[in-house]
Design a protein around this motif. Structure first.
Motif, PDB file in Angstrom:
ATOM      1  N   GLU A  77       0.834  -1.204   0.000  1.00 47.04           N
ATOM      2  CA  GLU A  77       0.000   0.000   0.000  1.00 47.04           C
ATOM      3  C   GLU A  77       0.869   1.254   0.000  1.00 47.04           C
ATOM      4  O   GLU A  77       0.584   2.215  -0.713  1.00 47.04           O
ATOM      5  CB  GLU A  77      -0.927  -0.001   1.217  1.00 47.04           C
ATOM      6  CG  GLU A  77      -2.046  -1.007   1.141  1.00 47.04           C
ATOM      7  CD  GLU A  77      -2.905  -1.034   2.393  1.00 47.04           C
ATOM      8  OE1 GLU A  77      -2.962  -0.012   3.106  1.00 47.04           O
ATOM      9  OE2 GLU A  77      -3.510  -2.080   2.654  1.00 47.04           O
ATOM     10  N   LEU A  78       1.927   1.219   0.802  1.00 48.44           N
ATOM     11  CA  LEU A  78       2.825   2.376   0.849  1.00 48.44           C
ATOM     12  C   LEU A  78       3.522   2.586  -0.490  1.00 48.44           C
ATOM     13  O   LEU A  78       3.713   3.730  -0.926  1.00 48.44           O
ATOM     14  CB  LEU A  78       3.846   2.216   1.967  1.00 48.44           C
ATOM     15  CG  LEU A  78       3.298   2.350   3.391  1.00 48.44           C
ATOM     16  CD1 LEU A  78       4.374   1.986   4.406  1.00 48.44           C
ATOM     17  CD2 LEU A  78       2.781   3.745   3.644  1.00 48.44           C
ATOM     18  N   GLN A  79       3.913   1.494  -1.136  1.00 45.41           N
ATOM     19  CA  GLN A  79       4.555   1.618  -2.445  1.00 45.41           C
ATOM     20  C   GLN A  79       3.587   2.195  -3.470  1.00 45.41           C
ATOM     21  O   GLN A  79       3.962   3.057  -4.274  1.00 45.41           O
ATOM     22  CB  GLN A  79       5.083   0.260  -2.913  1.00 45.41           C
ATOM     23  CG  GLN A  79       6.334  -0.176  -2.196  1.00 45.41           C
ATOM     24  CD  GLN A  79       6.795  -1.565  -2.589  1.00 45.41           C
ATOM     25  OE1 GLN A  79       6.012  -2.387  -3.057  1.00 45.41           O
ATOM     26  NE2 GLN A  79       8.071  -1.842  -2.384  1.00 45.41           N
ATOM     27  N   LYS A  80       2.327   1.726  -3.443  1.00 48.46           N
ATOM     28  CA  LYS A  80       1.329   2.261  -4.366  1.00 48.46           C
ATOM     29  C   LYS A  80       1.101   3.741  -4.085  1.00 48.46           C
ATOM     30  O   LYS A  80       1.006   4.548  -5.020  1.00 48.46           O
ATOM     31  CB  LYS A  80       0.020   1.491  -4.238  1.00 48.46           C
ATOM     32  CG  LYS A  80       0.076   0.101  -4.829  1.00 48.46           C
ATOM     33  CD  LYS A  80      -1.227  -0.635  -4.622  1.00 48.46           C
ATOM     34  CE  LYS A  80      -1.128  -2.081  -5.113  1.00 48.46           C
ATOM     35  NZ  LYS A  80      -2.347  -2.832  -4.820  1.00 48.46           N
ATOM     36  N   SER A  81       1.024   4.080  -2.823  1.00 46.91           N
ATOM     37  CA  SER A  81       0.829   5.471  -2.433  1.00 46.91           C
ATOM     38  C   SER A  81       1.999   6.327  -2.900  1.00 46.91           C
ATOM     39  O   SER A  81       1.815   7.435  -3.406  1.00 46.91           O
ATOM     40  CB  SER A  81       0.665   5.568  -0.911  1.00 46.91           C
ATOM     41  OG  SER A  81       0.561   6.887  -0.507  1.00 46.91           O
ATOM     42  N   LYS A  82       3.199   5.792  -2.745  1.00 46.46           N
ATOM     43  CA  LYS A  82       4.397   6.511  -3.181  1.00 46.46           C
ATOM     44  C   LYS A  82       4.375   6.709  -4.694  1.00 46.46           C
ATOM     45  O   LYS A  82       4.678   7.800  -5.194  1.00 46.46           O
ATOM     46  CB  LYS A  82       5.643   5.733  -2.768  1.00 46.46           C
ATOM     47  CG  LYS A  82       6.933   6.342  -3.247  1.00 46.46           C
ATOM     48  CD  LYS A  82       8.098   5.436  -2.955  1.00 46.46           C
ATOM     49  CE  LYS A  82       9.290   5.887  -3.773  1.00 46.46           C
ATOM     50  NZ  LYS A  82      10.158   4.833  -4.160  1.00 46.46           N
ATOM     51  N   GLU A  83       3.999   5.661  -5.429  1.00 50.61           N
ATOM     52  CA  GLU A  83       3.944   5.760  -6.882  1.00 50.61           C
ATOM     53  C   GLU A  83       2.899   6.782  -7.317  1.00 50.61           C
ATOM     54  O   GLU A  83       3.136   7.582  -8.232  1.00 50.61           O
ATOM     55  CB  GLU A  83       3.639   4.390  -7.490  1.00 50.61           C
ATOM     56  CG  GLU A  83       4.788   3.405  -7.374  1.00 50.61           C
ATOM     57  CD  GLU A  83       4.405   1.985  -7.754  1.00 50.61           C
ATOM     58  OE1 GLU A  83       3.231   1.743  -8.140  1.00 50.61           O
ATOM     59  OE2 GLU A  83       5.271   1.106  -7.657  1.00 50.61           O
ATOM     60  N   THR A  84       1.749   6.781  -6.649  1.00 50.30           N
ATOM     61  CA  THR A  84       0.700   7.745  -6.960  1.00 50.30           C
ATOM     62  C   THR A  84       1.190   9.164  -6.691  1.00 50.30           C
ATOM     63  O   THR A  84       0.992  10.070  -7.514  1.00 50.30           O
ATOM     64  CB  THR A  84      -0.559   7.458  -6.119  1.00 50.30           C
ATOM     65  OG1 THR A  84      -1.005   6.132  -6.393  1.00 50.30           O
ATOM     66  CG2 THR A  84      -1.670   8.436  -6.423  1.00 50.30           C
ATOM     67  N   ALA A  85       1.833   9.352  -5.552  1.00 50.96           N
ATOM     68  CA  ALA A  85       2.361  10.681  -5.208  1.00 50.96           C
ATOM     69  C   ALA A  85       3.418  11.111  -6.219  1.00 50.96           C
ATOM     70  O   ALA A  85       3.453  12.278  -6.630  1.00 50.96           O
ATOM     71  CB  ALA A  85       2.937  10.665  -3.795  1.00 50.96           C
ATOM     72  N   GLU A  86       4.258  10.191  -6.635  1.00 49.31           N
ATOM     73  CA  GLU A  86       5.307  10.508  -7.615  1.00 49.31           C
ATOM     74  C   GLU A  86       4.685  10.885  -8.959  1.00 49.31           C
ATOM     75  O   GLU A  86       5.111  11.831  -9.615  1.00 49.31           O
ATOM     76  CB  GLU A  86       6.264   9.325  -7.773  1.00 49.31           C
ATOM     77  CG  GLU A  86       7.401   9.552  -8.741  1.00 49.31           C
ATOM     78  CD  GLU A  86       8.385  10.624  -8.297  1.00 49.31           C
ATOM     79  OE1 GLU A  86       9.170  11.077  -9.153  1.00 49.31           O
ATOM     80  OE2 GLU A  86       8.376  11.033  -7.117  1.00 49.31           O
ATOM     81  N   THR A  87       3.643  10.158  -9.358  1.00 47.91           N
ATOM     82  CA  THR A  87       2.946  10.467 -10.606  1.00 47.91           C
ATOM     83  C   THR A  87       2.331  11.864 -10.540  1.00 47.91           C
ATOM     84  O   THR A  87       2.443  12.650 -11.483  1.00 47.91           O
ATOM     85  CB  THR A  87       1.851   9.413 -10.874  1.00 47.91           C
ATOM     86  OG1 THR A  87       2.461   8.122 -10.957  1.00 47.91           O
ATOM     87  CG2 THR A  87       1.112   9.697 -12.166  1.00 47.91           C
ATOM     88  N   LYS A  88       1.694  12.168  -9.415  1.00 46.47           N
ATOM     89  CA  LYS A  88       1.089  13.492  -9.242  1.00 46.47           C
ATOM     90  C   LYS A  88       2.155  14.581  -9.241  1.00 46.47           C
ATOM     91  O   LYS A  88       1.956  15.649  -9.810  1.00 46.47           O
ATOM     92  CB  LYS A  88       0.293  13.545  -7.939  1.00 46.47           C
ATOM     93  CG  LYS A  88      -0.999  12.762  -7.995  1.00 46.47           C
ATOM     94  CD  LYS A  88      -1.745  12.840  -6.683  1.00 46.47           C
ATOM     95  CE  LYS A  88      -3.036  12.053  -6.740  1.00 46.47           C
ATOM     96  NZ  LYS A  88      -3.773  12.102  -5.466  1.00 46.47           N
TER      97      LYS A  88
END
Length: 129
Positions: A77-88
């Motif tokens: 979940e943290l990795q997905k959150s990190k990827e989403t934040a990086e994309t944004k």
């Protein structure tokens, strides 16, 4: 006992730190699992997994596996959150660059318009004189 206190060489050739006196005494006293009475009398518990019933060990193992699965889930979940934040963040950065480019274009057009206005004003003032 003296051999355990002496520094030893590890496999890579570096010197390992010698064990403290307390660690050596604890090792020696716990090596003989048949008579841990001395340790019990002085208040040190001797952990012995061989005496624990198998079902208890299995329960403990299952609990650890479940805990590990939960941790893995949290990590995912943290990795997905990190990827989403990086994309944004990347999208924001791209948008900001696009805005800067548009602003530069508008400033150039403004400068061109000002130059044309100055030419027109100069031409009009020449005609009046």
């Amino acid at each position: 006992m003296e051999a355990k206190v002496a520094p030893t060489r590890s496999k890579d050739g570096s010197m390992d730190e010698p064990l403290s006196s307390i660690e050596v005494v604890h090792q020696v006293l716990t090596e003989d699992k048949r008579k841990p009475t001395f340790l019990k009398n002085i208040g040190i518990s001797v952990a012995s997994t061989s005496k624990a019933p198998k079902s208890q060990l299995q329960v403990q193992l299952e609990a650890e596996k479940e805990g590990n699965q939960k941790l893995l889930s949290v990590i995912e979940e943290l990795q997905k959150s990190k990827e989403t934040a990086e994309t944004k963040r990347l999208k924001y950065s791209e948008d900001m660059q696009e805005m800067r480019n548009k602003q530069e274009d508008m400033e150039k057009k403004e400068d061109e318009s000002n130059a044309l206005l100055k030419q027109l004003l100069a031409h009009l003032s020449e005609q009046q004189h």
